[in-house]
Scaffold this motif. Structure first.
Motif, mmCIF file in Angstrom:
data_model
loop_
_atom_site.group_PDB
_atom_site.id
_atom_site.type_symbol
_atom_site.label_atom_id
_atom_site.label_comp_id
_atom_site.label_asym_id
_atom_site.label_seq_id
_atom_site.Cartn_x
_atom_site.Cartn_y
_atom_site.Cartn_z
ATOM 1 N N MET A 121 0.831 -1.211 0.000
ATOM 2 C CA MET A 121 0.000 0.000 0.000
ATOM 3 C C MET A 121 0.863 1.257 0.000
ATOM 4 O O MET A 121 0.514 2.256 -0.637
ATOM 5 C CB MET A 121 -0.944 0.008 1.199
ATOM 6 C CG MET A 121 -1.969 1.128 1.125
ATOM 7 S SD MET A 121 -3.257 1.010 2.375
ATOM 8 C CE MET A 121 -4.371 2.302 1.791
ATOM 9 N N VAL A 122 1.998 1.217 0.694
ATOM 10 C CA VAL A 122 2.919 2.354 0.663
ATOM 11 C C VAL A 122 3.420 2.572 -0.767
ATOM 12 O O VAL A 122 3.494 3.709 -1.247
ATOM 13 C CB VAL A 122 4.098 2.122 1.625
ATOM 14 C CG1 VAL A 122 5.143 3.225 1.480
ATOM 15 C CG2 VAL A 122 3.602 2.064 3.067
ATOM 16 N N VAL A 123 3.734 1.486 -1.472
ATOM 17 C CA VAL A 123 4.151 1.584 -2.873
ATOM 18 C C VAL A 123 3.021 2.174 -3.716
ATOM 19 O O VAL A 123 3.249 3.045 -4.565
ATOM 20 C CB VAL A 123 4.572 0.201 -3.416
ATOM 21 C CG1 VAL A 123 4.818 0.261 -4.921
ATOM 22 C CG2 VAL A 123 5.821 -0.300 -2.701
ATOM 23 N N ALA A 124 1.796 1.704 -3.467
ATOM 24 C CA ALA A 124 0.647 2.171 -4.245
ATOM 25 C C ALA A 124 0.366 3.649 -4.037
ATOM 26 O O ALA A 124 -0.275 4.284 -4.877
ATOM 27 C CB ALA A 124 -0.593 1.354 -3.885
ATOM 28 N N ALA A 125 0.851 4.203 -2.926
ATOM 29 C CA ALA A 125 0.668 5.626 -2.651
ATOM 30 C C ALA A 125 1.880 6.454 -3.062
ATOM 31 O O ALA A 125 1.880 7.672 -2.881
ATOM 32 C CB ALA A 125 0.392 5.832 -1.164
ATOM 33 N N SER A 126 2.884 5.777 -3.641
ATOM 34 C CA SER A 126 4.146 6.467 -3.945
ATOM 35 C C SER A 126 4.601 6.307 -5.386
ATOM 36 O O SER A 126 5.440 7.082 -5.855
ATOM 37 C CB SER A 126 5.267 5.935 -3.036
ATOM 38 O OG SER A 126 4.916 5.978 -1.680
#
Length: 213
Positions: A121-126
């Motif tokens: 999810m951090v990747v998906a927000a970055s």
């Protein structure tokens, strides 16, 4: 079952990153970065990478720990050291590798389980990629480590279609996560299943099929 192999990739900071890779025998429909659970690269993770390749996905799993497997108290120690910047560097290397194999950014995705789901999810927000799936990612209201954000704090920043799959049952944290992702400007959903069920697996694959064409 599609076989897996381990390769070592070089990072810009001089580190080397071990990755587990499986390639489909047929045409490649896209590429998926697989982010492992708290115990590291387990037999279950290798089986998942192999299963995704059998479905036509070029799958690559970065080894996010220095050791492939951790046990007991070492798990808590490894999780507490997780750094968002380093994790993004590691996943970026995996995305670069997929690009070198001819996979375009819109056909790249990330899927993670347990702590790997948090990182997904951090990747998906970055990062701008095709789609992302989080399975039972902890750290919703409180960060897993000083180097990672709480998931509700990045939920509104999603830059690609994101699906969250969480264990069946009434969870106030999961409800708050669902409310938080509504503010993002991309497709998103939070569903509850037995996370080991065939239905959850099918929902994840359908998410990638729907958003990575």
């Amino acid at each position: 079952m599609t076989s897996t192999r381990i390769e070592t990739l070089s990072l810009t900071d001089g580190r080397e990153l071990r990755v587990t890779i499986a390639e489909p025998d047929s045409a490649v429909r896209g590429g998926l970065v697989v982010l492992h659970e708290a115990r590291g690269i387990t037999a279950g993770v290798r089986s998942l990478v192999s299963s995704l390749a059998a479905e036509g996905w070029l799958a690559i799993a970065p080894h996010l720990y220095d050791a492939d497997r951790v046990h007991g108290d070492d798990i808590r120690d490894q999780v507490s050291k997780l750094s968002g910047d380093r994790l993004l560097e590691d996943t970026d290397v995996a995305f670069v590798w997929l690009g070198q194999q001819g996979v375009g950014a819109d056909r790249m995705g990330v899927v993670g389980f347990d702590i790997g789901g948090t990182v997904a999810m951090v990747v998906a927000a970055s990062r701008t990629i095709g789609a992302a799936v989080t399975v039972a990612g902890p750290g919703i209201l409180e960060p897993l480590s000083d180097g990672l954000p709480a998931l509700v704090d990045v939920a509104g920043d999603l830059t690609c279609p994101w699906l969250g799959i969480y264990p069946d049952g009434d969870s106030e944290e999961v409800s708050k996560l669902r409310d938080a992702v509504i503010s993002s400007e991309t497709a998103s959903d939070v569903v509850r299943f037995d996370v080991s069920s065939d239905e959850a697996w099918t929902r994840a694959l359908n998410w990638f099929d729907a958003h990575m064409r």
